[in-house]
Design an enzyme around this catalytic site. Sequence first.
Site, PDB file in Angstrom:
ATOM      1  N   ASP A 139      30.956 -10.548  12.592  1.00 48.90           N
ATOM      2  CA  ASP A 139      30.453 -11.101  11.480  1.00 48.90           C
ATOM      3  C   ASP A 139      31.413 -12.173  10.951  1.00 48.90           C
ATOM      4  O   ASP A 139      32.448 -11.614  10.214  1.00 48.90           O
ATOM      5  CB  ASP A 139      29.662 -10.504  10.322  1.00 48.90           C
ATOM      6  CG  ASP A 139      29.144 -11.148   9.373  1.00 48.90           C
ATOM      7  OD1 ASP A 139      28.813 -12.349   9.635  1.00 48.90           O
ATOM      8  OD2 ASP A 139      28.806 -10.606   8.365  1.00 48.90           O
ATOM      9  N   ASP A 342      27.946 -19.873  10.449  1.00 47.56           N
ATOM     10  CA  ASP A 342      27.877 -18.469  10.281  1.00 47.56           C
ATOM     11  C   ASP A 342      27.255 -17.760  11.612  1.00 47.56           C
ATOM     12  O   ASP A 342      26.137 -18.347  11.781  1.00 47.56           O
ATOM     13  CB  ASP A 342      27.008 -18.241   9.118  1.00 47.56           C
ATOM     14  CG  ASP A 342      26.822 -16.719   8.591  1.00 47.56           C
ATOM     15  OD1 ASP A 342      27.965 -16.146   8.767  1.00 47.56           O
ATOM     16  OD2 ASP A 342      25.896 -16.055   8.417  1.00 47.56           O
TER      17      ASP A 342
END
Length: 462
Positions: A139, A342
């Site tokens: 992430d 992201d």
Amino acid sequence: MPANLYFFFPYLLFSSFVWDCSGADFGGGSENLYVKLGSLLPTPVCSMPASTGYERSAAIRVVHRHGPCSSSSQPTKAAIQILLEDECRVNSLRSRISKRVLQGQTLLPAHDGRLVETGNYVVTIGFGTPKRDMTVVFDTGSDFTWIQCHPCAAYCYPQQDPIFDSSNSSSYLNVSCNSAECSQLKSTAGNAPGCSSSTCLYGIRYGDQSYSIGFFAHDTLTLTPSAVVPNFPFGCGQRNRGLFGKTAGVLGLGRGKLSLVSQTAQKFSRVFSYCLPSSPSSSTGFLKFGEEANYNSFKFTPLLTQPDAPSFYFLDMMGISVGGRKLGISPMVFSSAGTLIDSGTVITRLAPSAYSALRGAFRQYMSNYPSAEALSILDTCYDLTGYDTVTVPKITLQFRGGVDVNVKGILYGSSPSQICLAFAGNNAPDDVAIIGNKQQQTYQVVYDVARGRIGFGEAACT
């Protein structure tokens, strides 16, 4: 384990800011893409490349957590459920950037606080000596790395891999409560997560009320046999709950001091890259660390930093083209709230006026196809029942420095009767725009933090 550890844990679970949450084959000419409808739909078969290249230094195989290539072997999630979870992640992410707080609630004084569930990709890495393989979500929106640790028993969620037992690792070491590192954890968190006896503790609560609490520790991290990171700081989770599927935890690739990127700065020069395959449910990509010679041929755009969110990766978006025509959108629309990229967000979010322009142009090109009802946050959908191939206009995202990204992830859906444009509009002009992983597919995205730039290389994992 300190005797009073479990007594202390409940005090870490403050009321936190919360939102109420419960690939394709392409061809075509220069301005259009021809999409095989079957490539958009889930398949139970994992497609592995003949030559992976994952054996090379610091290159790890990437798979989708809900696809057949994942060892977690979870059932395929409904498209609408993934979109709902994606919206929750986005709302929670925005709240942290803008520092919005609802009345009567406070932010948990700990590390990153956002939703990790959604269309995430996973990698398998090793912890400890001898190493134990663990499958974790990677992430770019998180700094802190953590995995579940024995003996959490009743306080762990089910995971695919055996739970890590630190007592079997000769290189494991808890961080002292009075150490500079524990102070660094407190400083990064904004408040002290706490101590138990002389052991430093961490606490993370994500936007959907998922959480992990445990010991702040060091151990050997093995990315590949030739890429080993000794004394890596991470969280050894003793109380863990939430929507993490069957993964063992989270690998943080943000820009914070405790992230893997910062902790391996000398070894990998604060450079990493990944490629997410065009068919996330059935094929594989990669995650690499360090520089490569072929990066010289990539197109790079400046990496920006927002003072309120220094760990995130921001870009300077300049415009959008549909079918080879640039839309009449003022650059101020993109710069007013900023744009971040992201790995954990699925669907790209755009400012209301930018999305309206994109949607209008796309609908005009797709006017010959029958429309369908909206799918959650996606409001431009089509009933493609009976079609084998559809023609869609090419969508290009334009960034500073002349960097054009020709999006491959244009359509999203789980049924031929409801295939949608894979973009969504923000609620307000001052909401941050987000480049999601659907629109990053097949590109090798290079995060060159040391040089302050992000690069894109085409057709890296088709």
